[in-house]
Design an enzyme around this catalytic site. Structure first.
Site, PDB file in Angstrom:
ATOM      1  CB  ALA A  72      -1.058   0.057   1.096  1.00  0.00           C
ATOM      2  CB  CYS A 132      -5.758   6.250 -10.422  1.00  0.00           C
ATOM      3  SG  CYS A 132      -3.982   5.750 -10.636  1.00  0.00           S
TER       4      CYS A 132
END
Length: 305
Positions: A72, A132
């Site tokens: 992450a 995204c």
């Protein structure tokens, strides 16, 4: 030409062999210059670049899993201006094609990054990360909706003279549908898969292992999923497909070629073995020679079903 013919083409990009490095796992290439022969690669895909610098997510940002890793990182990068000024000078000196992975929170951001990269020496292609979230559409990922995926692709193509590769997310219902949409939008190629969404929990603290709670799963664990998706997409589009996901060895890479990939990307394996990409090239070369093939291209989509 020494050795077997390993040359492949992605749009107008000529690769000496089908092995590239996956975005986010190889930095800006210079980090590996003392660990392997960069000139042996078919191509280098750099860490994702945004319009402005990004600090990424707070740590912990990486956790090892039973058969891979969760990350992450949060797309930390130097931003397009610093990338051009500080990173491309070195990258342009490599004798391998350099493909710049780009990311954005809006169609306008994707277009603007592409415009700034247009004409920069050494940029052979653009890889568009559509995983995204679109900040103007409530955080829905561009890659999860065919129309949004096609819109981003068209926006980039309108201001770009080099081949455009669209990187597809596996976190969708029908990846072939998304692939067809970006092909219709003008994509020269598609690459897949990006990471699968996952999480891990620490039993001692009873907290998520990642500060971000969820992260992207990569490594050998996702190879069967990636292979299946590459097989499906290669049959759904006419543009070249680039396979990504759990590739550690030449045998892994060869499976992707047989499934329909024209080229492949080595990702997580770079963390455990910095020479992984180079070793994959060597292994493919040996296989082509041992099988007495005239070219590695004979293997693309040669799966017998």
């Amino acid at each position: 030409m020494d050795g077997p013919d390993l040359r492949v083409k992605i749009g107008s990009i000529h690769l000496d062999n089908p092995v590239m490095t996956a975005s986010g796992t190889f930095g800006y290439a210079r980090e590996f210059e003392n660990l392997m022969n960069l000139h042996r690669l078919g191509g280098v895909i750099v860490k994702g670049i945004s319009l402005f610098p990004r600090a990424g997510n707070p740590p912990p940002r990486i956790v090892e899993t039973a058969c891979g890793m969760l990350n992450a990182i949060g797309l930390q990068n130097v931003g397009v201006e610093r990338f051009i000024e500080e990173k491309m000078v070195y990258l342009a000196g490599l004798n391998v094609p350099v493909i710049v992975n780009i990311l954005g929170g809006s169609v306008e951001e994707y277009r603007e990054i592409t415009k700034r990269l247009e004409g920069v020496e050494g940029v052979a292609g653009i890889e568009v990360n559509i995983s995204c979230p679109n900040v103007k559409c409530g955080g829905v990922a561009f890659g999860g909706d065919p129309k949004m995926a096609a819109t981003v692709t068209k926006a980039v193509k309108e201001v770009c003279s080099v081949p455009v590769i669209v990187k597809l997310s596996p976190n969708v219902t029908d990846v072939a549908e998304i692939a067809r949409a970006v092909e219709d939008g003008g994509a020269d190629s598609v690459s897949l898969i990006n990471t699968l969404i996952g999480m891990a929990i620490n039993l001692k603290t009873r907290r998520p292992e990642l500060a971000n709670v969820i992260g992207g799963l990569s490594g050998p664990a996702i190879k069967p999923v990636a292979l299946r998706m590459v097989h499906e997409v290669s049959r759904a589009v006419s543009i070249p497909v680039i396979g990504i996901g759990g590739i550690e060895t030449a045998e892994d890479a060869l499976e992707f070629l047989l499934a329909g990939a024209t080229a492949i990307q080595v990702g997580t394996a770079n963390f455990t073995n910095p020479r992984a990409s180079e070793e994959v090239v060597e292994g493919i070369s040996k296989y082509v020679q041992d099988e007495q093939l005239s070219s590695v291209r004979e293997l693309i989509g040669a799966l017998i079903v």
